[in-house]
Design a protein around this motif. Structure first.
Motif, short mmCIF file in Angstrom:
data_model
loop_
_atom_site.label_atom_id
_atom_site.label_comp_id
_atom_site.label_asym_id
_atom_site.label_seq_id
_atom_site.Cartn_x
_atom_site.Cartn_y
_atom_site.Cartn_z
N LEU A 58 0.56 -0.79 0.09
CA LEU A 58 -0.46 -0.09 0.07
C LEU A 58 1.12 0.93 0.27
O LEU A 58 2.00 1.21 0.71
N ILE A 59 0.13 2.36 -0.88
CA ILE A 59 1.04 3.56 -0.48
C ILE A 59 -0.05 4.40 0.30
O ILE A 59 -1.57 4.40 0.38
N VAL A 60 -0.03 4.84 1.65
CA VAL A 60 -0.79 5.49 2.74
C VAL A 60 -0.47 6.75 3.14
O VAL A 60 0.38 6.99 2.99
N ALA A 61 -1.51 7.77 3.30
CA ALA A 61 -1.21 9.06 3.62
C ALA A 61 -1.86 8.65 4.81
O ALA A 61 -2.52 8.22 5.82
N ASN A 62 -1.11 9.32 6.38
CA ASN A 62 -1.43 9.14 7.68
C ASN A 62 -1.95 10.15 8.21
O ASN A 62 -1.03 10.85 8.03
N VAL A 63 -2.38 10.30 9.58
CA VAL A 63 -2.83 11.76 10.14
C VAL A 63 -3.07 11.39 11.43
O VAL A 63 -3.61 10.65 12.03
N HIS A 64 -2.22 11.98 12.52
CA HIS A 64 -2.10 12.04 13.61
C HIS A 64 -2.24 13.01 14.20
O HIS A 64 -1.24 14.02 14.59
N PRO A 65 -3.82 13.62 14.96
CA PRO A 65 -4.19 15.55 15.25
C PRO A 65 -2.86 14.67 17.00
O PRO A 65 -2.77 13.80 17.20
N SER A 66 -2.37 16.44 16.59
CA SER A 66 -2.03 16.47 17.89
C SER A 66 -3.02 16.17 19.37
O SER A 66 -2.48 16.16 20.62
N LYS A 67 -3.76 16.22 19.48
CA LYS A 67 -5.09 16.49 20.25
C LYS A 67 -5.14 15.57 20.78
O LYS A 67 -6.04 15.10 22.33
N VAL A 70 -3.81 3.14 -0.82
CA VAL A 70 -4.22 2.61 -1.98
C VAL A 70 -3.03 1.58 -2.23
O VAL A 70 -2.06 1.32 -2.17
N LYS A 71 -4.11 0.68 -3.55
CA LYS A 71 -2.43 -0.45 -3.05
C LYS A 71 -1.30 0.09 -4.02
O LYS A 71 -1.85 0.98 -5.73
N LYS A 72 -0.37 -0.01 -4.13
CA LYS A 72 0.67 0.44 -4.91
C LYS A 72 0.43 -0.37 -6.88
O LYS A 72 0.63 0.97 -7.24
N ALA A 73 -0.04 -1.46 -6.62
CA ALA A 73 -0.28 -1.78 -8.56
C ALA A 73 -1.09 -0.80 -8.80
O ALA A 73 -0.85 -0.21 -9.60
N GLU A 74 -1.85 -0.74 -7.94
CA GLU A 74 -3.43 0.51 -8.62
C GLU A 74 -3.12 1.44 -8.99
O GLU A 74 -3.00 2.05 -10.06
N LEU A 75 -2.17 2.45 -7.59
CA LEU A 75 -1.25 3.59 -8.49
C LEU A 75 -0.37 3.39 -8.78
O LEU A 75 -0.55 4.21 -10.50
N ARG A 76 0.36 2.53 -9.41
CA ARG A 76 1.06 2.28 -10.58
C ARG A 76 0.52 2.28 -12.32
O ARG A 76 0.70 2.35 -12.53
N GLU A 77 -0.77 1.14 -12.38
CA GLU A 77 -2.08 0.93 -13.26
C GLU A 77 -1.90 2.72 -14.02
O GLU A 77 -1.76 2.72 -14.58
N ALA A 78 -2.17 3.45 -12.65
CA ALA A 78 -2.82 5.25 -12.56
C ALA A 78 -1.65 5.48 -14.07
O ALA A 78 -2.52 6.36 -14.74
N ALA A 79 -0.98 5.26 -13.34
CA ALA A 79 0.11 6.53 -13.82
C ALA A 79 0.80 5.95 -14.74
O ALA A 79 0.44 6.84 -16.03
N TRP A 80 0.63 4.78 -15.52
CA TRP A 80 1.38 4.19 -16.22
C TRP A 80 -0.26 4.42 -17.79
O TRP A 80 0.12 4.52 -18.97
N ILE A 81 -1.57 4.23 -17.17
CA ILE A 81 -2.36 4.75 -17.94
C ILE A 81 -2.74 6.23 -18.53
O ILE A 81 -2.45 6.54 -19.84
#
Length: 175
Positions: A74-83, A92-103
């Motif tokens: 996976l490629i992950v965006a993580n948010v950790h609120p300070s409070k 998102v699955k890395k393979a899907e992201l790669r496929e979208a980029a190649w398209i």
């Protein structure tokens, strides 16, 4: 201190109401790394520990790469609120992201090749429109000992003016 009591189904409803692509994953985890809500699977993971990758980044905010519970990279965006010791992640699955980029790259290459071809055709057409009247003019006045060439009827104004000038000069020389 203010506290709000919400059942996990409310968090699941909040995540589900977002415009998240159906093949992406989103989750809310508590301080121990257990899912409060996760989409697309839903309530089956509530209370389940998140993957080791989520655990490793539990106190960090940013982009990361690690395998999901199911083993998908996976490629992950993580948010950790300070409070809070909770965190929210979107993956998102890395393979899907790669496929979208190649398209996208393929379409860009095809579009670029098409535009280049169209530009070459346009340049060739414009060059022909310029050189054709000049060649006709050259042929019309090639033999100055013969009768002056017949005037051109089409062509850019500059070529027609040049033709008139050359034609008048040729007629004057012959007479």
């Amino acid at each position: 201190s203010l506290a709000i009591v919400m059942r996990h189904r409310e968090f699941l409803r909040l995540l589900s109401a977002q415009d998240i692509p159906r093949n992406w994953r989103a989750g809310i985890m508590d301080g121990q790394g257990r899912f409060i809500a996760r989409v697309p699977q839903g309530s089956t993971e509530v209370g389940q520990l998140a993957s080791q990758g989520w655990g490793a980044i539990k106190d960090q905010t940013g982009l990361f790469e690690f395998p999901s519970l199911e083993g998908d990279p996976l490629i992950v965006a993580n948010v950790h609120p300070s409070k809070s010791n909770w965190r929210v992640g979107l993956a998102v699955k890395k393979a899907e992201l790669r496929e979208a980029a190649w398209i996208t790259v393929r379409w860009a290459v095809l579009l670029g090749a098409g535009l280049s071809g169209a530009s070459l055709l346009l340049a060739w057409s414009l060059a022909r429109q310029i050189t054709r009247p000049i060649n006709e003019l050259r042929l019309a006045f090639a033999d100055v000992s013969a009768e002056p060439g017949k005037p051109l009827v089409i062509g850019p104004p500059e070529i027609l003016d040049l033709q008139d000038t050359v034609h008048r000069s040729t007629v004057e020389r012959i007479n």
